[in-house]
Design a protein around this motif. Structure first.
Motif, mmCIF file in Angstrom:
data_model
loop_
_atom_site.group_PDB
_atom_site.id
_atom_site.type_symbol
_atom_site.label_atom_id
_atom_site.label_comp_id
_atom_site.label_asym_id
_atom_site.label_seq_id
_atom_site.Cartn_x
_atom_site.Cartn_y
_atom_site.Cartn_z
ATOM 1 N N LEU A 293 0.848 -1.186 0.000
ATOM 2 C CA LEU A 293 0.000 0.000 0.000
ATOM 3 C C LEU A 293 0.886 1.239 0.000
ATOM 4 O O LEU A 293 1.849 1.315 0.783
ATOM 5 C CB LEU A 293 -0.889 -0.023 1.252
ATOM 6 N N CYS A 300 4.260 6.881 -5.444
ATOM 7 C CA CYS A 300 3.165 6.511 -6.350
ATOM 8 C C CYS A 300 3.485 6.862 -7.795
ATOM 9 O O CYS A 300 3.202 6.078 -8.716
ATOM 10 C CB CYS A 300 1.865 7.187 -5.920
ATOM 11 N N ARG A 320 -0.657 -11.947 -4.048
ATOM 12 C CA ARG A 320 -1.460 -10.735 -3.966
ATOM 13 C C ARG A 320 -1.775 -10.253 -5.381
ATOM 14 O O ARG A 320 -0.967 -10.406 -6.302
ATOM 15 C CB ARG A 320 -0.706 -9.644 -3.187
ATOM 16 N N SER A 322 -2.245 -7.060 -6.619
ATOM 17 C CA SER A 322 -1.485 -5.918 -7.098
ATOM 18 C C SER A 322 -1.158 -5.013 -5.923
ATOM 19 O O SER A 322 -1.654 -5.197 -4.814
ATOM 20 C CB SER A 322 -2.289 -5.136 -8.142
ATOM 21 N N ASP A 324 -1.389 -1.077 -4.365
ATOM 22 C CA ASP A 324 -2.501 -0.134 -4.416
ATOM 23 C C ASP A 324 -2.071 1.196 -3.840
ATOM 24 O O ASP A 324 -1.120 1.283 -3.051
ATOM 25 C CB ASP A 324 -3.697 -0.692 -3.635
ATOM 26 N N VAL A 326 -3.281 4.759 -1.776
ATOM 27 C CA VAL A 326 -4.266 5.414 -0.917
ATOM 28 C C VAL A 326 -3.985 6.910 -0.944
ATOM 29 O O VAL A 326 -2.861 7.343 -1.201
ATOM 30 C CB VAL A 326 -4.220 4.884 0.536
ATOM 31 N N HIS A 338 -5.027 8.835 -10.538
ATOM 32 C CA HIS A 338 -5.285 7.391 -10.569
ATOM 33 C C HIS A 338 -6.569 7.033 -9.821
ATOM 34 O O HIS A 338 -7.404 6.270 -10.333
ATOM 35 C CB HIS A 338 -4.091 6.654 -9.952
ATOM 36 N N ILE A 339 -6.748 7.615 -8.643
ATOM 37 C CA ILE A 339 -7.929 7.309 -7.836
ATOM 38 C C ILE A 339 -9.195 7.827 -8.511
ATOM 39 O O ILE A 339 -10.221 7.137 -8.561
ATOM 40 C CB ILE A 339 -7.783 7.901 -6.423
ATOM 41 N N SER A 342 -10.259 5.650 -11.342
ATOM 42 C CA SER A 342 -10.946 4.429 -10.921
ATOM 43 C C SER A 342 -12.427 4.676 -10.682
ATOM 44 O O SER A 342 -13.227 3.737 -10.667
ATOM 45 C CB SER A 342 -10.294 3.871 -9.647
#
Length: 390
Positions: A293, A300, A320, A322, A324, A326, A338-339, A342
């Motif tokens: 994470l 990122c 796992r 991928s 991710d 936050v 990116h968020i 999605s």
């Protein structure tokens, strides 16, 4: 049976023999008690991960333990099964009823442990050949262990190893019973112990100082052909060396063969966590929920270009899906893009940069990461404010 199974005396250093003790030492963790069904499921999962050997219990505890061990033996898993025993004939005889291929016989060795048991080293050196002789009547494989070895004088430990080898032991366990060793110490002492006799050495680590996995790896580096581990590091007090951590360390080392199916470790660790009632902490290496994470904007941005930029291995290597992202106080514009994407919202870098201040303020004041829905709400507020200013 396991195709790697052979006399441990001949194991190449590049392919360490992995012994899992989740069902013995792991279950000795306070408050942990596996059901017979859980034990069989864990044993089967460990076999699926290609562990070499399972130390599956302590037969002298009671008849229920012996039944559970016998039930696992009847599964005919493709690995070696060993029972654990004290240096007592009755313990060995009870273990013999369980039909495991091997036995591990543990001796007190430090001055402290000998004093507590009102014994001396002369008694130990007499009992080693006697116990091995009894064990040989029932078992194909005999391992001898030195309890509290890392607090034992070097000459005493060397004499124990030599006696065990001369008496026909297949392997000698060096137990860091209270977890006080360090990698540097092991790199210095293991070669000296190896020179005492040409017997396979195993290192058994405890995690009281947080160095169990590092110590297990260092013991292999220093010449130990075998190590004992447990799933999730489960064990007494602070636990043991963690199977999943050591497996990845070996895999990434570049000079040790790792035959463990690391892609199955996630399911195995979850199985043991559920059966033991011990949750996996988010920051737990390899299997923790936060292990893949990312929040930092710099991280990122780089991860989207190369997933190994801020990860030592890909999540898929441990089962796992991928890594991710936050959104939090340290996020950057790339992660915001990116968020939002999605959630079906496409923004350019300038718009994402405009969201940084409100996103960071919201995350800082709430002292947590923001959900995608919260970031989307902030985006709509940002657009409305932008229009009002125009």
């Amino acid at each position: 049976m396991n195709t790697r199974k052979q006399s441990d005396r001949s194991h190449p250093r590049s392919s360490p023999w992995i012994i899992d003790t989740t069902l013995r030492d792991g279950e000795q963790a306070p408050g942990v008690a596996f059901t017979p069904g859980e034990k069989k499921a864990i044993a089967s999962a460990l076999a699926g991960c290609r562990v070499d050997e399972l130390e599956i219990g302590y037969p002298a505890i009671n008849s229920e333990e012996r039944t559970s061990i016998s039930d696992i033996a009847r599964l005919h898993l493709p690995l070696r099964l060993t029972s654990w025993a004290r240096a007592r004939e009755s313990d060995i005889e009870q273990a013999a009823r369980c039909a495991t291929e091997g036995i591990h016989i543990s001796f007190p060795l430090s001055e402290l442990y000998l004093h507590l048991m009102q014994k001396d080293i002369a008694w130990v050196l007499r009992q080693v050949p006697a116990m091995i002789g009894i064990a040989r009547k029932h078992f194909d494989f005999v391992s001898i262990g030195a309890q509290d070895a890392t607090r034992t004088p070097a000459k005493t430990l060397q004499a124990f190893i030599l006696t065990a080898w001369r008496s026909g032991a297949d392997r000698v366990r060096i137990a860091d019973t209270v977890g006080i060793s360090t990698p540097v110490q092991l790199m210095q002492t293991i070669p000296d112990l190896k020179s005492a006799a040409p017997v396979t050495l195993e290192f058994h680590a405890h995690n009281d100082l947080g160095m169990a996995t590092a110590n297990a790896f260092s013991a292999i580096e220093a010449g130990c052909e075998a190590v004992s581990v447990s799933v999730n590091g489960l064990g007494e007090r602070a636990g043991n060396a963690a199977l999943e951590e050591l497996a990845l360390a070996l895999k990434l080392s570049g000079h040790h063969e790792c035959h463990i199916r690391t892609d199955l470790l996630g399911d195995l660790c979850n199985l043991v966590a559920q059966a033991s009632g011990r949750t996996i902490e988010p920051q737990k290496p390899i299997t923790g929920s936060a292990a893949f994470l990312h929040e930092s904007g710099i991280h990122c941005n780089a991860l989207m270009k190369n997933p190994l930029s801020y990860q030592p291995f890909l999540p898929q290597e441990v089962g796992r899906a991928s890594f991710d992202f936050v959104i939090g106080k340290h996020s950057g514009s790339a992660a915001i893009q990116h968020i939002l994407a999605s959630n079906g919202i496409t923004v350019n870098r300038s718009e994402a940069s405009g969201l940084l201040d409100p996103v960071r303020r919201a995350a800082g004041s709430s002292k947590r990461n923001l959900t995608a829905e919260e970031v989307t709400t902030l985006y709509h507020q940002y657009i409305r404010n932008k229009k009002e200013r125009q």
